[in-house]
Structures are given as C-alpha cells and as structure tokens.
Design a protein around this motif. Structure first.
Motif, PDB file in Angstrom:
ATOM      1  N   ARG A 459     -22.962  -6.439 -54.358  1.00  0.00           N
ATOM      2  CA  ARG A 459     -21.925  -6.620 -53.332  1.00  0.00           C
ATOM      3  C   ARG A 459     -21.485  -5.219 -52.903  1.00  0.00           C
ATOM      4  N   LEU A 460     -21.926  -4.810 -51.750  1.00  0.00           N
ATOM      5  CA  LEU A 460     -21.706  -3.449 -51.277  1.00  0.00           C
ATOM      6  C   LEU A 460     -20.516  -3.402 -50.331  1.00  0.00           C
ATOM      7  N   GLY A 461     -19.933  -2.212 -50.220  1.00  0.00           N
ATOM      8  CA  GLY A 461     -18.821  -2.007 -49.298  1.00  0.00           C
ATOM      9  C   GLY A 461     -17.579  -2.798 -49.662  1.00  0.00           C
ATOM     10  N   ARG A 462     -17.257  -2.894 -50.944  1.00  0.00           N
ATOM     11  CA  ARG A 462     -16.073  -3.628 -51.377  1.00  0.00           C
ATOM     12  C   ARG A 462     -14.821  -2.777 -51.162  1.00  0.00           C
ATOM     13  N   ARG A 463     -13.682  -3.435 -51.012  1.00  0.00           N
ATOM     14  CA  ARG A 463     -12.420  -2.760 -50.732  1.00  0.00           C
ATOM     15  C   ARG A 463     -11.417  -3.086 -51.837  1.00  0.00           C
ATOM     16  N   LEU A 464     -10.736  -2.054 -52.346  1.00  0.00           N
ATOM     17  CA  LEU A 464      -9.750  -2.230 -53.410  1.00  0.00           C
ATOM     18  C   LEU A 464      -8.474  -1.480 -53.044  1.00  0.00           C
ATOM     19  N   PRO A 465      -7.350  -2.173 -52.949  1.00  0.00           N
ATOM     20  CA  PRO A 465      -6.079  -1.471 -52.705  1.00  0.00           C
ATOM     21  C   PRO A 465      -5.737  -0.563 -53.888  1.00  0.00           C
ATOM     22  N   ILE A 466      -5.324   0.647 -53.601  1.00  0.00           N
ATOM     23  CA  ILE A 466      -4.962   1.604 -54.649  1.00  0.00           C
ATOM     24  C   ILE A 466      -3.620   2.220 -54.302  1.00  0.00           C
ATOM     25  N   SER A 467      -3.060   2.939 -55.263  1.00  0.00           N
ATOM     26  CA  SER A 467      -1.763   3.578 -55.069  1.00  0.00           C
ATOM     27  C   SER A 467      -1.931   4.929 -54.390  1.00  0.00           C
ATOM     28  N   GLU A 468      -0.823   5.476 -53.938  1.00  0.00           N
ATOM     29  CA  GLU A 468      -0.856   6.805 -53.319  1.00  0.00           C
ATOM     30  C   GLU A 468      -1.216   7.872 -54.342  1.00  0.00           C
ATOM     31  N   THR A 469      -0.817   7.658 -55.600  1.00  0.00           N
ATOM     32  CA  THR A 469      -1.173   8.619 -56.649  1.00  0.00           C
ATOM     33  C   THR A 469      -2.687   8.692 -56.820  1.00  0.00           C
ATOM     34  N   THR A 470      -3.325   7.537 -56.848  1.00  0.00           N
ATOM     35  CA  THR A 470      -4.779   7.518 -56.958  1.00  0.00           C
ATOM     36  C   THR A 470      -5.424   8.116 -55.718  1.00  0.00           C
ATOM     37  N   ALA A 471      -4.850   7.867 -54.556  1.00  0.00           N
ATOM     38  CA  ALA A 471      -5.385   8.455 -53.322  1.00  0.00           C
ATOM     39  C   ALA A 471      -5.310   9.975 -53.370  1.00  0.00           C
ATOM     40  N   THR A 472      -4.252  10.508 -53.969  1.00  0.00           N
ATOM     41  CA  THR A 472      -4.119  11.964 -54.096  1.00  0.00           C
ATOM     42  C   THR A 472      -5.201  12.530 -55.006  1.00  0.00           C
ATOM     43  N   VAL A 473      -5.531  11.811 -56.082  1.00  0.00           N
ATOM     44  CA  VAL A 473      -6.610  12.236 -56.971  1.00  0.00           C
ATOM     45  C   VAL A 473      -7.921  12.323 -56.196  1.00  0.00           C
ATOM     46  N   ILE A 474      -8.157  11.359 -55.322  1.00  0.00           N
ATOM     47  CA  ILE A 474      -9.406  11.340 -54.550  1.00  0.00           C
ATOM     48  C   ILE A 474      -9.435  12.468 -53.528  1.00  0.00           C
ATOM     49  N   THR A 475      -8.344  12.682 -52.810  1.00  0.00           N
ATOM     50  CA  THR A 475      -8.333  13.740 -51.791  1.00  0.00           C
ATOM     51  C   THR A 475      -8.469  15.122 -52.421  1.00  0.00           C
TER      52      THR A 475
END
Length: 761
Positions: A459-475
């Motif tokens: 199952r490709l291209g799945r979407r998962l809601p995450i927190s802003e803290t996790t988004a900061t880790v990614i950026t």
C-alpha cells in the motif's frame, strides 16, 4: 578477432559509461576524469602538477619534496617553479618503434634496445634476481609504466578486458562505490601475470587487506551476473539469488539424495518468482526459500539412515515419514530445536512435497518417479501452534520517558532521526528507512501529514497525521540532507541517506543498520527503572516495540479501534487489536456502564449505584460468578465447575441465580431464533413418538421468557438518549471483545463413579 563470449560481454557495455571513464578502445587504456564521482582522484594543488595527492593538504610527494628543498611552506605554492618533465616521459629517440613489453605504450630509446628506458632497467634488475628468466613471458606479464589517472588493460585477453569493464560498470551503476585507480592498476597487473582467458579463472593472490579484495570480488561477481541467466543457474548446486531478483545464495548440497535435491531445485525455481522483494529487507524472500531447503535437509538426514541412503523414491513409505516426525520430536526434547521450528519444519516439508507432486515430478520417468502417496505429511501430523499471549510488546510509559531523555546519545544525526520517527509515528522500521525526502506535506487545514509506503501490504503513498514536533524533526533532517547533497534533485533524495556507497543521496539506510545503532544506544544507556523500582530488561527494547507502544498509547487515550486501525494502516481491525491491551481501568468502566442495564430472570431491571457496580462487578469478574452463554450464573456448584456443571439442567431463564445485561443481547436473540427454528422442525417431524416430541419440543414458557428479556433490554436502551446509547454501545463492544465464554450449552453434571462399587455390582 574477439571470441563470441567477448562480443557478448562487449554488447552489454554502455557507451555512455565508456565515455565517462575515458576509454580508448585502440590502446585499451582508460583515463577517467579526476572529477568523476566514483572513479576520480584527488589531484595535487600545485597548478602544473597532475599527480595524485591522497594527503589532507592535497600535495603530492614529489611537490612536497620540491617544497622542502626550496624551503617553502604551503603558502609558497604559487612561487614553486614548474615541475620538470621526468626523463622517462621525454620523446623517444626512435619514433614509431614500440617497446616490446605488451602492456607498454612507449617507444624505444635507442636503436639497439628492444624496450623503453624504464623497461630496459626493469629487465636488467629482473635478470639479476632470476638468471633463468624467460624473456617472452616477462614481456607478456610485465606491467606498463604507471601514470596518474591512467589504467592500462593492454596484455589482457579481449574477453577479460570486456568482463572487467562490464563488472566495473555494474559496480558503479548498482553499488555506487568509489574505486581507486591504483586498485584497478593492481587488478590489471594480477590478471596480466596470471594470463587468464576469462575472469572467472582469476585467483586472487596476496594478503586480503585494503579495498583491493572487495574490488576484485565485486567486479568478478557483477561480470558473472551480467552474463548469466536463470536457466544456467538452476543447473548448479549453489544458486546466486541475485539472478532471481533476491539476495544471498541458495545451497542445495546439504540435501544428500539426488532425487530430493533435484526436486528441491525444481520447487525453488517455481517458488522464487512468486515471492516479492521488500525494500530494506532484500533477503527476506531468499531467507524463506533457504528455510524450506533447510527443512528438507533435516528430512534428508533421516532418509540417509536407510540402507539404500534414501536414494530410491519408490522404496519410501509412511514409516520413513514417521521416523522424520520422531526425529523432530527428539530434537525438540533435547533443546536443539524450538517448538516453532519443529512446527515450521513439518509445515514446510509438507508444502514442498505437495508442490512437487502437483508439478508432476512423481510421474514415471520423472525426477521422483515412484514416490508413494503415503510418503507425505498430513495436517494432523503438524504440531499445533501455540496461541499467542495477549499483546504485551509495548514499552511502559516510564520507560519511554527515560528513553526520550537520552535520545541525544545516539551518534549519527540521521540515526537519531530514525529512532525519533519510530517513536513518534509507530511505523515499521522498513517504512521509516524508506521515507523519501519529500515525505512531509500538509492537509487542507495546514496540519502536518507524513507520506510513507507500506511495503508489507503493498500500500503505497499512505498518509499519517503527525504532530508539529515530529514535523520539526523531519524538516531538520531535510536541511541536513540538502546541505550534504545540494546538486541532487529533491525527487531523487531520501530522507535518511546512508553514509556508504551513496554519492547522490538516493540510497537509504537499511533496517539492519538502524537496528544496529539502536541496539548499541540501548546497550550503553544506564539501567532503566520501572515504576515499581525494578530494572527493566533492555532486550525488550527493539525498534518494532515502538510500533506496539504507539498503538497502546492511542488505545489508552480512548482512540476508537476503527480509527486506530487506520492509523496503524491495517486492513483488519483484528490485526490492530493484537497490538495493544485494554487496561483494567477501561475494562471496569465498561463493565460499570453495561451492568447499569442488568436484568434478572423476570426481566426486572436491577438498580445499583455506579460505584457499587464497579466494585461488585470487579469482584464478580474474579470469583463471584461465572459466564454462561446468555449471561452470568451465581449458583455456587456451577461457579466452582467453571459454568459447565449446572444442577438444574441449564434452565437459566427460570433460575434466580441467572443474570443478564445488554452485552448479551446478541446471544439472547440468537438463542430465541434457535428455539423457534427447533420448535418448527420438531413439529414437522413425523418419525418421533409423542413422548419424544414432547421432551424435545422447546417449552412455550421458555420462549416467552427469552422474548420478554429481549424486549425489556431493548426498551431499556430506548429510554436512553443518543449519547448514552453510544456510550453503552462502545462499552458493549469492549466487554464482548475481552469476554471468554463457552459457545454452546454447558455439560450436565456427571456423578463420579466409584470403581469399587462397579466391581461389586
């Protein structure tokens, strides 16, 4: 004229690659650019010097000696005089007359000499060392004069040259590994010295140190794979699974009987195309097939004990299969085989035997001709698989807090990011490692969303809601990747690029490497203490445990199971339910809500205070009563017998010990339907006597009592508002999910017999 195999290898070479390495097909020399990302080299900083400089200050040994002689430092490079041309590179005295050393491109220096100046000196030194030197062989094997950035393949067979270039091409394209020109020159020298006609005949010599052994192995392997086919590979006893799109190798030599070994090959060739490769777990399919072959090897060992060694398929029978089963049981009893391994051995041997019969290999004139039908494993031969315990692979909250306090101890920044994402998102390790650079997006409301691929379920291209803290880790990690690979397009980058063999940043770390760094980090942490003051076993802290902790964290927060199923990206809710446990507090709360709609056998609603309900129902769950198909029973002897020994012949709806509640409504409804169906069936039966029909016919009193209970429960639900009904529905779902109740009626009490009384009678 190149032979057929040389032409086949040459046809696989890419003209673009040959241009990149500066290949001269006439001189058989490659001159790659110094700026080539994989075949380049560091050049000396001195402007007119083209020598290779491997030191940190980027100054070659020759220029360093000139600087020392002139008393200059690094800042005086600009005033360093031009480097004189070596005498060996001066124009030849007799142009057009080549040196007789096969690999040499230079011309003779003197009319009476047969070699260039360098090789003339080498020949004199070689004769002093070995007076019996054979000059023709020396001419064929002597290496050329080395020039920086140049690799000569002169003196090698055409097929060997094509195969080396092909292996080097695949090494650059597939592995992305940097290759030193010095290693290539040594490789060419060894090949020239052995005078091999094909690359597979080459035998590495000398100590296996440095990067040279890896180069020779990789080039040889890639050249062989590029020219091989699966049709040729299936005839061998050891397969290179890379040709089948897998990883590793498959060894059939562990199977002793020829018919079983050949059958295993046919099965493996038929099975491998059915298996898929998962990124980050490239050997997963190969491991599964290898395990099947290993199980057949256990069978082979048992068959080898026969007088004929098990070589005659027609002579095998059920007795031989029973011997195999007994052997597995013995190995398990000795601790040499786990229970799971014993079960898998039986199951996988059965799978192969069934398949080779379906493929027709047991027919006359086939590999396993005459193999009897009784030489087989049946489903009842396979030991029962142990039931999995309730999910308990999550990590306690206090342990998670201690781990998060020590995240800064993880060495590489990208490995720390991988662990943080595993903790925050609950994704599988393979899904974390395969995240693309552009894995972060926003929904319509501006909230961060993680884009990932569920390779396990395709199952490709799945979407998962995450927190802003996790988004900061990614950026933050994205910025690191962009700084490291500024020239690579973002669409070609991965979020967690590996440090090895990755010049463009398109290769991700593997789950194995992430697990290694995670294990090292956990091992170096101080003792982790639970809320009871005990030390937590660190062996339970693996990357996959964060996925269970993610599920448990959301379940404890009251996230509905259908929503949690979407968050975990499961297709079935039952799969999600195996990832978490319902806490005792939630269970007691659910029981409290359900038992507020509790009824006796007359359908009268039993009212009690909520607090009392919670305590009493908690006691009931422990010792007070026992579950029966349509409610609970408080009759002491039946409770003691676990609900399977009713003294009143199971007339629950007519007994004061019986209680039911709204959670049993589906069971009561199903029971009423059964009573009505049985009544009509018995009334229509003509083969029964009147007394038998009267005994078997459900009583009208029981039918009306059950119908009355159902109506009372439904009317009680109708008295509630919408919010209360939804709460009761959720509580019923929770209670029924964790209820253990026997399906069907209990047994009648059986009076134990005294053997002495039986003998007297």
């Amino acid at each position: 004229m190149p032979d057929l195999q040389a032409r086949r290898a040459a046809a696989l070479l890419d003209e673009v690659f040959l241009d990149e390495i500066g290949w001269d097909c006439h001189q058989h020399v490659m001159r790659p650019s110094a700026a080539h990302p994989l075949l380049g080299r560091p050049v000396c900083r001195v402007g007119d010097c083209e020598a290779t400089a491997v030191t940190l200050n980027r100054i070659c040994p020759g220029c360093r000696k000139r600087m020392e002689k002139g008393g200059l430092d690094v800042e005086g490079l600009t005033v360093l005089p031009p480097r004189p041309c070596p005498r060996s590179l001066l124009p030849a005295a007799l142009p057009g007359q080549d040196c007789l050393v096969v690999a040499c491109l230079r011309e003779r220096r003197r009319g009476v000499a047969e070699y260039c100046e360098v090789h003339q000196a080498r020949l004199r030194a070689a004769r002093q060392t070995d007076p019996a030197l054979k000059e023709p062989r020396w001419r064929a094997t002597e290496p050329p004069v080395s020039l920086a950035g140049e690799v000569s393949f002169r003196g090698l067979a055409d097929r060997v040259v094509c195969e080396v270039l092909l292996g080097l091409q695949q090494r650059c394209r597939l592995d992305g590994v940097k290759t030193k020109d010095s290693d290539l020159r040594v490789f060419a020298e060894h090949l020239r010295r052995q005078q091999v006609e094909r690359l597979e005949d080459f035998t590495p010599a000398g100590p296996r140190v440095g990067t040279f052994p890896a180069l020779t192995a990789a080039v040889s392997t890639h050249a062989r794979r590029a020219q091989s086919s699966t049709e040729d590979e299936v005839g061998k006893d050891i397969w290179d699974l890379a040709l089948f799109g897998q990883g590793g190798s498959l060894d059939f030599t562990i199977i002793r009987q020829n018919w079983l070994r050949q059958s295993a090959k046919r099965w493996a060739a038929d099975d491998l195309p059915r298996r898929r490769v998962r990124p980050g777990r490239r050997t997963s399919s190969g491991l599964a097939v290898r395990h099947h072959i290993g199980c057949l090897a256990r069978l082979s060992q048992v068959l080898a004990l026969r007088g004929d060694g098990g070589e005659v398929p027609a002579a095998l029978s059920r007795t031989d299969m029973e011997t195999f089963l007994h052997r597995l049981a013995y190995l398990e009893s000795c601790g040499q085989l786990s229970k799971d391994a014993r079960t898998r051995s039986c199951r996988e041997v059965r799978t192969v035997l069934v398949r080779i019969r379906a493929m027709g290999l047991t027919r006359p004139a086939q590999i396993a001709a005459g193999l009897g039908e009784d030489f087989a494993l049946h489903t009842d031969d396979i030991p029962a698989k142990s039931e999995r315990a309730e999910a308990d692979r999550d990590l306690p909250g206090e342990i998670m807090r201690q781990l998060c306090e020590h995240l800064d101890r993880i060495g590489p920044a990208h490995m720390r990011t991988a662990v943080e994402l595993a903790i925050d998102t609950g994704r599988r390790p393979e899904e974390i490692c395969s995240l693309r650079y552009e894995c972060l997006t926003r929904d319509s409301e501006g909230h961060p969303v993680l884009l990932f691929d569920n390779h396990k379920a395709e199952r490709l291209g799945r979407r998962l809601p995450i927190s802003e803290t996790t988004a900061t880790v990614i950026t933050t990690q994205q910025q690191r990747v962009r700084d490291r690979y500024p020239l690579t397009p973002p669409g070609d980058l991965v979020l967690l690029p590996t440090d090895r063999r990755n010049p463009a940043g398109s290769r991700a770390i593997t789950a194995f490497s992430a697990a290694f760094y995670h294990r090292t980090w956990i091992k170096d942490l101080p003792p982790l203490i639970t809320r009871d003051g005990a030390e937590f076993d660190k062996r339970h802290i693996v990357l996959y445990a964060y996925r269970h902790a993610y599920a448990q964290r959301h379940a404890d927060a009251g996230v509905p199971v259908d929503v949690l199923c979407e968050l975990m990206d499961h297709r079935k809710i039952t799969t999600t339910q195996g990832y978490y446990r319902v806490g005792e507090g939630r269970r007691r709360t659910a029981v409290d809500k359900v038992t507020t709609l509790q009824f006796d056998r007359h359908g009268n609603r039993i009212w009690r205070q909520a607090a009392e309900l919670m305590d009493s129902e908690h006691v009931r769950r422990a010792v007070g009563s026992v579950a029966v198909p349509f409610g609970t029973c408080g009759e002491p002897s039946n409770v003691q017998a676990g609900g399977q020994s009713c003294p009143f012949r199971f007339r629950c709806t007519g007994c004061d010990h019986f209680r039911t509640d709204v959670s049993y409504l589906p069971d009561l409804t199903a029971y009423l339907d059964d009573l009505l169906r049985n009544r009509e069936r018995i009334r229509a039966a003509v083969e029964l006597d009147d007394w038998a029909r009267a005994e078997a016919l459900p009583s009208e009193e029981e039918i009306s009592r059950v119908r009355h209970l159902i109506n009372r429960i439904r009317s009680g639900m109708d008295d509630l508002d919408t919010g209360e009904r939804e709460q009761i529905h959720d509580a019923v779902t929770l209670v029924r999910r964790h209820r253990t109740v026997m399906l069907g009626m209990p047994r009648m009490r059986v009076t134990p017999l005294d053997a002495r009384q039986e003998q007297q009678s």
